[in-house]
Write a protein that holds these residues in place. Structure first.
Motif, PDB file in Angstrom:
ATOM      1  N   ARG A  37       3.375 -61.861-158.068  1.00  0.00           N
ATOM      2  CA  ARG A  37       2.173 -62.689-157.945  1.00  0.00           C
ATOM      3  C   ARG A  37       1.742 -62.818-156.488  1.00  0.00           C
ATOM      4  N   LEU A  38       2.706 -62.938-155.584  1.00  0.00           N
ATOM      5  CA  LEU A  38       2.375 -62.981-154.157  1.00  0.00           C
ATOM      6  C   LEU A  38       1.713 -61.672-153.732  1.00  0.00           C
ATOM      7  N   HIS A  39       2.209 -60.558-154.226  1.00  0.00           N
ATOM      8  CA  HIS A  39       1.611 -59.252-153.936  1.00  0.00           C
ATOM      9  C   HIS A  39       0.158 -59.199-154.432  1.00  0.00           C
ATOM     10  N   ILE A  40      -0.076 -59.678-155.635  1.00  0.00           N
ATOM     11  CA  ILE A  40      -1.426 -59.688-156.215  1.00  0.00           C
ATOM     12  C   ILE A  40      -2.377 -60.495-155.332  1.00  0.00           C
ATOM     13  N   VAL A  41      -1.956 -61.678-154.941  1.00  0.00           N
ATOM     14  CA  VAL A  41      -2.810 -62.554-154.132  1.00  0.00           C
ATOM     15  C   VAL A  41      -3.063 -61.946-152.759  1.00  0.00           C
ATOM     16  N   ARG A  42      -2.024 -61.403-152.126  1.00  0.00           N
ATOM     17  CA  ARG A  42      -2.207 -60.774-150.809  1.00  0.00           C
ATOM     18  C   ARG A  42      -3.158 -59.589-150.892  1.00  0.00           C
ATOM     19  N   LYS A  43      -3.015 -58.773-151.923  1.00  0.00           N
ATOM     20  CA  LYS A  43      -3.892 -57.607-152.070  1.00  0.00           C
ATOM     21  C   LYS A  43      -5.344 -58.052-152.224  1.00  0.00           C
ATOM     22  N   LEU A  44      -5.580 -59.071-153.030  1.00  0.00           N
ATOM     23  CA  LEU A  44      -6.938 -59.589-153.175  1.00  0.00           C
ATOM     24  C   LEU A  44      -7.468 -60.132-151.848  1.00  0.00           C
ATOM     25  N   LEU A  45      -6.665 -60.908-151.151  1.00  0.00           N
ATOM     26  CA  LEU A  45      -7.099 -61.511-149.888  1.00  0.00           C
ATOM     27  C   LEU A  45      -7.387 -60.464-148.820  1.00  0.00           C
ATOM     28  N   LEU A  46      -6.525 -59.461-148.722  1.00  0.00           N
ATOM     29  CA  LEU A  46      -6.639 -58.496-147.639  1.00  0.00           C
ATOM     30  C   LEU A  46      -7.615 -57.362-147.932  1.00  0.00           C
ATOM     31  N   GLU A  47      -7.737 -56.970-149.198  1.00  0.00           N
ATOM     32  CA  GLU A  47      -8.534 -55.794-149.524  1.00  0.00           C
ATOM     33  C   GLU A  47      -9.827 -56.094-150.271  1.00  0.00           C
ATOM     34  N   SER A  48      -9.915 -57.256-150.898  1.00  0.00           N
ATOM     35  CA  SER A  48     -11.099 -57.526-151.714  1.00  0.00           C
ATOM     36  C   SER A  48     -11.367 -59.024-151.852  1.00  0.00           C
ATOM     37  N   SER A  91     -10.272 -60.890-161.656  1.00  0.00           N
ATOM     38  CA  SER A  91      -9.734 -62.011-160.879  1.00  0.00           C
ATOM     39  C   SER A  91     -10.185 -61.957-159.439  1.00  0.00           C
ATOM     40  N   ARG A  92     -10.221 -63.140-158.829  1.00  0.00           N
ATOM     41  CA  ARG A  92     -10.418 -63.280-157.384  1.00  0.00           C
ATOM     42  C   ARG A  92      -9.700 -64.552-156.940  1.00  0.00           C
ATOM     43  N   VAL A  93      -9.300 -64.607-155.691  1.00  0.00           N
ATOM     44  CA  VAL A  93      -8.635 -65.788-155.136  1.00  0.00           C
ATOM     45  C   VAL A  93      -9.672 -66.878-154.920  1.00  0.00           C
ATOM     46  N   ARG A  94      -9.305 -68.100-155.230  1.00  0.00           N
ATOM     47  CA  ARG A  94     -10.188 -69.257-155.019  1.00  0.00           C
ATOM     48  C   ARG A  94     -10.072 -69.717-153.561  1.00  0.00           C
ATOM     49  N   ILE A  95     -10.571 -68.907-152.670  1.00  0.00           N
ATOM     50  CA  ILE A  95     -10.405 -69.116-151.234  1.00  0.00           C
ATOM     51  C   ILE A  95     -10.957 -70.471-150.790  1.00  0.00           C
ATOM     52  N   GLU A  96     -12.197 -70.777-151.132  1.00  0.00           N
ATOM     53  CA  GLU A  96     -12.797 -72.040-150.677  1.00  0.00           C
ATOM     54  C   GLU A  96     -12.035 -73.248-151.195  1.00  0.00           C
ATOM     55  N   ASP A  97     -11.649 -73.222-152.464  1.00  0.00           N
ATOM     56  CA  ASP A  97     -10.924 -74.359-153.044  1.00  0.00           C
ATOM     57  C   ASP A  97      -9.547 -74.529-152.412  1.00  0.00           C
ATOM     58  N   LEU A  98      -8.823 -73.425-152.234  1.00  0.00           N
ATOM     59  CA  LEU A  98      -7.481 -73.511-151.656  1.00  0.00           C
ATOM     60  C   LEU A  98      -7.537 -73.903-150.179  1.00  0.00           C
ATOM     61  N   ASP A  99      -8.505 -73.372-149.448  1.00  0.00           N
ATOM     62  CA  ASP A  99      -8.646 -73.764-148.039  1.00  0.00           C
ATOM     63  C   ASP A  99      -9.000 -75.240-147.906  1.00  0.00           C
ATOM     64  N   ALA A 100      -9.809 -75.758-148.825  1.00  0.00           N
ATOM     65  CA  ALA A 100     -10.184 -77.174-148.773  1.00  0.00           C
ATOM     66  C   ALA A 100      -8.997 -78.081-149.093  1.00  0.00           C
ATOM     67  N   ARG A 101      -8.209 -77.702-150.080  1.00  0.00           N
ATOM     68  CA  ARG A 101      -7.080 -78.544-150.509  1.00  0.00           C
ATOM     69  C   ARG A 101      -5.846 -78.362-149.627  1.00  0.00           C
ATOM     70  N   PHE A 102      -5.576 -77.127-149.208  1.00  0.00           N
ATOM     71  CA  PHE A 102      -4.342 -76.810-148.479  1.00  0.00           C
ATOM     72  C   PHE A 102      -4.677 -75.953-147.255  1.00  0.00           C
ATOM     73  N   PRO A 103      -5.276 -76.557-146.224  1.00  0.00           N
ATOM     74  CA  PRO A 103      -5.696 -75.789-145.049  1.00  0.00           C
ATOM     75  C   PRO A 103      -4.522 -75.006-144.444  1.00  0.00           C
ATOM     76  N   GLY A 104      -4.778 -73.738-144.170  1.00  0.00           N
ATOM     77  CA  GLY A 104      -3.764 -72.887-143.536  1.00  0.00           C
ATOM     78  C   GLY A 104      -2.871 -72.136-144.504  1.00  0.00           C
TER      79      GLY A 104
END
Length: 116
Positions: A37-48, A91-104
């Protein structure tokens, strides 16, 4: 006679997910503790980071049922957003929501390097 082309189905149906205010750090960290799951999230964040991606895009050689389980766990914890396009889920990472709730947090996920 020319062959007919069919436009892809662009009508997306969002799947159930927790609201931003309902995101829980222990749930997010729990799903990210799994290496796949960490691999999936990193791939989405870094590549798409700005696109919805189907399971096949990841190139993961696992049974479909296993991938379904992992993608559902990510969605239910609020890490990813999934939408149904016909028979395909993307799928896509919920970047805005996660950054708002858990900065960094996502910065740490992006920077993490797996041990060899």
């Amino acid at each position: 006679m020319p062959s007919a082309t069919h436009a892809p189905d662009t009508t997306a149906t969002p799947l159930a997910e927790p609201a931003r205010a309902e995101l829980r750090l222990e749930a997010v960290l729990g799903v990210l503790s799994d290496p796949l799951r960490l691999h999936i999230v990193r791939k989405l964040l870094l590549e798409s980071p700005d696109a919805d991606r189907s399971c096949g895009w990841f190139g993961i050689d696992r049974p479909k049922s296993t991938l379904t389980h992992h993608f559902r766990a990510l969605r239910e914890a609020g890490v990813t957003r999934q939408q149904q396009y016909g028979l395909e889920r993307r799928s896509r990472v919920r970047i805005e929501d996660l950054d708002a709730r858990f900065p960094g947090l996502l910065d740490l996920v992006r920077a993490w390097q797996p041990a060899d």
